[in-house]
Design an enzyme around this catalytic site. Sequence first.
Site, PDB file in Angstrom:
ATOM      1  N   CYS A  64       0.861  -1.189   0.000  1.00  0.00           N
ATOM      2  CA  CYS A  64       0.000   0.000   0.000  1.00  0.00           C
ATOM      3  C   CYS A  64       0.893   1.233   0.000  1.00  0.00           C
ATOM      4  CB  CYS A  64      -0.881  -0.041   1.241  1.00  0.00           C
ATOM      5  SG  CYS A  64      -1.566   1.538   1.735  1.00  0.00           S
TER       6      CYS A  64
ATOM      7  N   CYS B  94      -3.581   7.593  -1.020  1.00  0.00           N
ATOM      8  CA  CYS B  94      -4.954   7.710  -1.545  1.00  0.00           C
ATOM      9  C   CYS B  94      -5.940   8.181  -0.486  1.00  0.00           C
ATOM     10  CB  CYS B  94      -5.416   6.372  -2.110  1.00  0.00           C
ATOM     11  SG  CYS B  94      -4.099   5.355  -2.741  1.00  0.00           S
TER      12      CYS B  94
ATOM     13  N   THR C  25      -3.316   5.526   7.971  1.00  0.00           N
ATOM     14  CA  THR C  25      -2.371   5.038   6.969  1.00  0.00           C
ATOM     15  C   THR C  25      -1.394   6.132   6.535  1.00  0.00           C
ATOM     16  OG1 THR C  25      -4.014   3.473   6.181  1.00  0.00           O
ATOM     17  CG2 THR C  25      -2.256   4.028   4.648  1.00  0.00           C
TER      18      THR C  25
ATOM     19  N   GLU D   2       0.738   2.163   9.605  1.00  0.00           N
ATOM     20  CA  GLU D   2      -0.422   2.822  10.195  1.00  0.00           C
ATOM     21  C   GLU D   2      -0.012   3.346  11.561  1.00  0.00           C
ATOM     22  OE1 GLU D   2      -1.215   0.064   8.231  1.00  0.00           O
ATOM     23  OE2 GLU D   2      -2.387   1.299   6.873  1.00  0.00           O
TER      24      GLU D   2
ATOM     25  N   HIS E 151     -13.020   5.596  -1.109  1.00  0.00           N
ATOM     26  CA  HIS E 151     -11.896   4.717  -0.785  1.00  0.00           C
ATOM     27  C   HIS E 151     -12.203   3.261  -1.155  1.00  0.00           C
ATOM     28  CE1 HIS E 151      -7.849   4.802   0.611  1.00  0.00           C
ATOM     29  NE2 HIS E 151      -8.036   3.668   1.246  1.00  0.00           N
TER      30      HIS E 151
ATOM     31  N   TYR F 278      -9.887   0.537  -3.889  1.00  0.00           N
ATOM     32  CA  TYR F 278      -9.376  -0.812  -3.617  1.00  0.00           C
ATOM     33  C   TYR F 278      -9.422  -1.712  -4.857  1.00  0.00           C
ATOM     34  CZ  TYR F 278      -8.753  -0.486   1.462  1.00  0.00           C
ATOM     35  OH  TYR F 278      -8.298  -0.182   2.712  1.00  0.00           O
TER      36      TYR F 278
ATOM     37  N   CYS G 109      -5.750  -0.842  -6.310  1.00  0.00           N
ATOM     38  CA  CYS G 109      -4.512  -1.240  -5.615  1.00  0.00           C
ATOM     39  C   CYS G 109      -4.493  -2.729  -5.283  1.00  0.00           C
ATOM     40  CB  CYS G 109      -4.296  -0.391  -4.372  1.00  0.00           C
ATOM     41  SG  CYS G 109      -5.451  -0.690  -3.035  1.00  0.00           S
TER      42      CYS G 109
ATOM     43  N   GLU H 285      -5.790  -5.078   5.769  1.00  0.00           N
ATOM     44  CA  GLU H 285      -6.325  -3.843   5.184  1.00  0.00           C
ATOM     45  C   GLU H 285      -7.477  -4.158   4.228  1.00  0.00           C
ATOM     46  OE1 GLU H 285      -3.752  -1.609   2.420  1.00  0.00           O
ATOM     47  OE2 GLU H 285      -3.545  -0.159   4.036  1.00  0.00           O
TER      48      GLU H 285
END
Length: 514
Positions: A101, A105, A192, A257, A292, A296, A299, A444
């Site tokens: 990650c 974003c 994050t 995180e 968000h 996903y 990514c 995640e």
Amino acid sequence: MGIRTGQEYLDSIKVRNKVEIYVMGKEVKDVTTNPFLKPAVLAFKATFDSAWDEDTKDLARVWSPFINEEVNRFNHIHRSPEDLAAKVKLLRKISHKVGACFQRCVGYDALNTLYIITELMAQHGKTEPKEKFIEYLKTVQKKDLALAGAMTDAKGVRTLKPHEQPNKNAYVRITEVTKDGIYVSGAKANITGVAAAEEIVALPTRAMGPEDQDYAVSFSIPTDTEGIKIIVGRQLNDARRLEGGEIDALPYFYNHEGLVIFDNVFVPMERVFLMRDWQYTSQLVEIFSAYHRQGYGGCKAGLGDVIIGATYNLAKQIGVEKASHVQDKINEEIFLTETMYAAGIAASLNGIEVCPGCWWVNPMQANVTKHLVTRFPSQIAQLAIDIAGGILGTAPSEWDLKNPKIKELLAKYLQGVEGYTAEDRIRMIRLLENVALGVAFQIESVHGAGSPAAQRIMFSRLYNLSYAEEVAKRLAGMKSNVKFTKKVEPWKESETEKLAKESEKNTVTASGGK
Ligand code: SF4
């Protein structure tokens, strides 16, 4: 400036004087050199590099009408469904470069959320938040700032509302308002990329009522601010980053995180976008989470590609890549990966213009995207484990490979098909282990952007069950009230669309129906 290089970004976060950042109980002064955080900083940096790399710069650079310059897409406000799709594509590409990650974003989605919500507030007569936000947006775009979005509060007792909590700071709240700004206290959890970011954009984490108004707060603040403390969380295999090796922690990019504590932090008024505006919190949460969840699809599909590649290579290293059951499992990995991506692209191309120039994702399809992501990565990893074999859990370390007394023996017994070495095998095993079983792909994927139950709540809110029932009753020959319209999908309006429609009505009424 609009677009910075990765090196310029690194230079800007090297020296911090006010924020306190802790890793494993020790304070870190320079996140760019700290061995625990450096891999996360490099993953964040990849978003800056994407604007310069030949293969990604067309996706990563985009014209901003706000500053009349090209900007990095991670600080862009979506202007069309194609823009939304470009986000998903860029995320898939960057995943190929880092295998982790890359963390930027969340700030990107926070910017777009505040753009829509302050616009809707303006349409309801409250124009100041929009004016402040646009000024902030211009600064972010001009300086190409690295943002972290901070939404999830510490939350305390989950069954209690913010104002009912025994710990009054379980949700970030306004403790004092002066003519120059506000003071905030509380903590945001699981944030994050926060130690690698230059600015934190805080958003409320849930819908709130009037009694929670002190908690209905959104603001931006430089990370290097007095009173901010960041405690970075641990992850699987993280100590390998401290070993100084070059194989066992592959791919040497990680996300991180942190728990972000705001200890009576002063926020200047020009950086406060929501101040006790509890009426807009439910729409704000809906807008952000859908953005968000759409991302996903990019990514996590990109990480799926990395795992598919690693699985295929490991099969080749031991000569089983043509076995029908292996091909079948790889095809299943491809299907699962492409399904996540297809959902993210659909959520983009079916995006909605909720107010003029405010392009939001399709909320139903964004939630479907994330719900697929809560399930498919573990299935992809399971298939990869199956093909890689037990060595995924038993492989010797790189230090064994480097020990002159045993390295020849390992070379002999770990090699499969001629042309691949024992080191090749260990390298690919470590890559697969750390990507497929790491936090970004497993944990995640389940909890980031909202846990699975949150998407199921959205399904029941957005799907028009009564309509589907009437359709079925008509076909069953029962009495039915079905009214067919041009609209294809049995979807209801989201809270955001309802608010936007109210704004339209207000505008029409105010202008005498013209
Ligand atoms: Fe970006 Fe994906 Fe990481 Fe979220 S999980 S910050 S969308 S790379």
